[in-house]
Design an enzyme around this catalytic site. Structure first.
Site, PDB file in Angstrom:
ATOM      1  N   LEU A 260       0.811  -1.218   0.000  1.00 30.51           N
ATOM      2  CA  LEU A 260       0.000   0.000   0.000  1.00 30.51           C
ATOM      3  C   LEU A 260       0.850   1.278   0.000  1.00 30.51           C
ATOM      4  O   LEU A 260       0.296   2.379   0.037  1.00 30.51           O
ATOM      5  CB  LEU A 260      -1.007  -0.008   1.153  1.00 30.51           C
TER       6      LEU A 260
ATOM      7  N   HIS B 103       2.309   1.652  -9.408  1.00 33.98           N
ATOM      8  CA  HIS B 103       3.325   2.649  -9.757  1.00 33.98           C
ATOM      9  C   HIS B 103       2.625   3.746 -10.544  1.00 33.98           C
ATOM     10  O   HIS B 103       1.526   3.541 -11.074  1.00 33.98           O
ATOM     11  CB  HIS B 103       4.417   2.006 -10.625  1.00 33.98           C
TER      12      HIS B 103
ATOM     13  N   HIS C  34      10.000 -13.744  -0.775  1.00 31.63           N
ATOM     14  CA  HIS C  34      10.097 -13.485  -2.214  1.00 31.63           C
ATOM     15  C   HIS C  34      11.285 -14.304  -2.693  1.00 31.63           C
ATOM     16  O   HIS C  34      12.427 -14.031  -2.324  1.00 31.63           O
ATOM     17  CB  HIS C  34      10.313 -12.001  -2.503  1.00 31.63           C
TER      18      HIS C  34
ATOM     19  N   GLY D 179       5.632  -4.208 -11.063  1.00 29.66           N
ATOM     20  CA  GLY D 179       4.566  -4.197 -10.058  1.00 29.66           C
ATOM     21  C   GLY D 179       3.282  -3.701 -10.687  1.00 29.66           C
ATOM     22  O   GLY D 179       3.298  -2.787 -11.520  1.00 29.66           O
TER      23      GLY D 179
ATOM     24  N   ASP E  70      -0.667  -9.255  -4.947  1.00 31.39           N
ATOM     25  CA  ASP E  70       0.617  -8.545  -5.024  1.00 31.39           C
ATOM     26  C   ASP E  70       0.407  -7.125  -5.553  1.00 31.39           C
ATOM     27  O   ASP E  70       1.197  -6.629  -6.351  1.00 31.39           O
ATOM     28  CB  ASP E  70       1.639  -9.310  -5.874  1.00 31.39           C
TER      29      ASP E  70
HETATM   30 ZN   LIG Z   1       4.919  -8.300  -3.398  1.00 32.37          ZN
END
Ligand SMILES: [Zn+2]
Length: 440
Positions: A65, A310, A181, A325, A306
């Site tokens: 977030l 951006h 990750h 992302g 996920d």
């Molecule tokens: Zn992530």
């Protein structure tokens, strides 16, 4: 005197672990008080659920977030508003903010902030780094912490723990399940010079190839086995890892992303350019098919978005300058409902992956199924509703989704968080009521 409740959800079909049950649900003091209420029961508030399925509150266990960070892209108030519009009652938020959440002080600040501004409940990850290993055992049992998150590859700055020596030290600090990750940082760096700026966006999946992910997971599993420390492998993206992890069910759980179940290379790169770029990358059909097989055979424990927005302009940059992302918290539930309608999984399996699964893997208390005494978190869905996902629906300030234009059958019609109706018919209602999730 007839039974009285704060809230009754009337006329819906409840999705229980053992099947679908037509029952009214009574809520008192934010908890489920009755599944099946007397015909003459009264309530301060009635939610009409005729024609709807009543699911235990759905959870996105993997969001970024960006707060503190870039408010022009996302914040906790806006991201949790997006979450409830998308039918989620809780999100678990990643620690790689600016600054990142790696200390008791920053964590305490975030807890206080969340309980003032969040629209849904939140679990908080704490970042494991090379410099806070001594504090991890204490940090992971702080209130609201869903897990320690370790970036074994692919992060900027101080959150990366890429070498076996430090990874083992992290695993030996504490006892709860660690979320990883998993991409091998050394292989990523070694392959980088093979590519140049302006190469096709599909180069993303060639650079961060199958072996990057598979090698990362093999290394983590060797260390998890050696130390006995439970692991949760986030966003598994290869058929190879899904097969490999079957031999580590005693120690490892795993997450798939809706993107890896829905999008496929090379189409996503040709169609979306930078708006298809994420880590680990979206891969070809062989891996998507393996992901669906793993949903069917029970290998997978959780599904996340996920969500990692951006700025729109940044995603227009050439590869690899466009940041990795994708926006996703608001579209997760609709897309999964569409997959249910397409026959790719059952509604019960979806609930298992998106409510019971996160509760089980992370140890969330009083969440994950419809049980009297549990939190009164509900996602009410209309399996027949038809909508089209559009950028203008997105509540995140970044204002875009990679699923813009996607036709969906099945839609979240109401989101109820501990008895408070915070979304009904695509409208956010009331005031932020989110709390920190309790973990075992
Ligand atoms: Zn992530």
């Amino acid at each position: 005197m007839p039974a009285h409740f704060d809230l009754i959800i009337r006329g819906g079909v409840c999705v229980m672990p053992w099947g679908e049950v037509a029952a009214d649900v009574g809520v008192r003091h934010g908890r489920i008080a009755a599944i099946g209420t007397p015909a003459d029961a009264t309530a301060d508030q009635i939610v009409d659920a005729a024609g709807l399925h009543v699911l235990p509150g759905l959870i996105d266990p993997h969001v970024h977030l960006r707060d503190p960070g870039n408010a022009a892209v996302e914040t906790i108030p806006t991201g949790t508003k997006a979450a409830v519009l998308g039918g989620l009652t809780a999100v678990f938020d990643m620690p790689n903010t600016t600054p990142s959440i790696t200390t008791a002080e920053s964590l305490a600040w975030k807890r206080g902030y969340v309980e003032q501004v969040a629209w849904c409940d939140m679990g908080l990850y704490v970042g494991g780094t090379k410099t806070n290993i001594g504090e991890l055992a204490a940090l992971e049992v702080e209130p609201g912490v869903c897990a320690i998150k370790v970036f074994a590859g692919s992060s900027n700055g101080d959150l990366m723990v890429e070498d076996d020596e430090h990874l083992e030290l992290v695993m030996r600090a504490g006892r709860r399940r660690i979320a990883y990750h998993s991409e091998d940082e050394y292989r990523l760096q070694a392959r980088k010079p093979m590519f140049k700026s302006g190469d096709p966006y599909s180069s993303h999946a060639e650079w961060r190839d199958v072996e990057c992910a598979a090698l990362g997971t093999r290394r983590l599993m060797a260390l998890a086995r050696k130390t006995g420390r439970p692991a949760h492998i986030l966003h598994v993206s290869t058929a190879e890892e899904l097969e490999y992890l079957k031999d580590f069910r005693d120690i490892a759980t795993m997450e798939l992303l809706v993107n890896h179940l829905t999008q496929v290379a090379p189409d996503c790169y040709e169609r979306l350019g930078g708006f298809g770029v994420m880590n680990p990358p979206i891969r070809d059909e062989r891996h998507r098919a393996a992901a669906w097989a793993a949903i069917a055979d029970g290998t997978v424990d959780t599904i996340g978005s996920d969500h990692a927005p951006h700025p729109y302009e940044a995603k227009l940059k050439p590869w690899p300058e466009c940041p990795a992302g994708l926006t996703g918290v608001q579209t997760l539930v609709p897309i999964m409902l569409d997959h249910v309608n397409a026959g790719r999984l059952s509604l019960a399996r979806m609930v298992d992956l998106m409510s019971a699964g996160p509760a089980r893997v992370y140890g969330a208390i009083n969440k994950g199924r419809l049980v009297t005494g549990y939190d009164a978190d509900f996602t009410l869905v209309d399996m027949k509703a038809k909508r089209t996902i559009e950028n203008k629906w997105i509540a995140s300030p970044c204002g875009w989704t990679p699923f813009d234009g996607m036709a969906i059958t099945g839609w979240p019609m109401a989101t109820i968080v501990r008895g408070a109706v915070v979304m009904r018919d695509d409208e956010v209602l009331g005031a932020p009521t989110g709390k920190i999730v309790k973990f075992a």
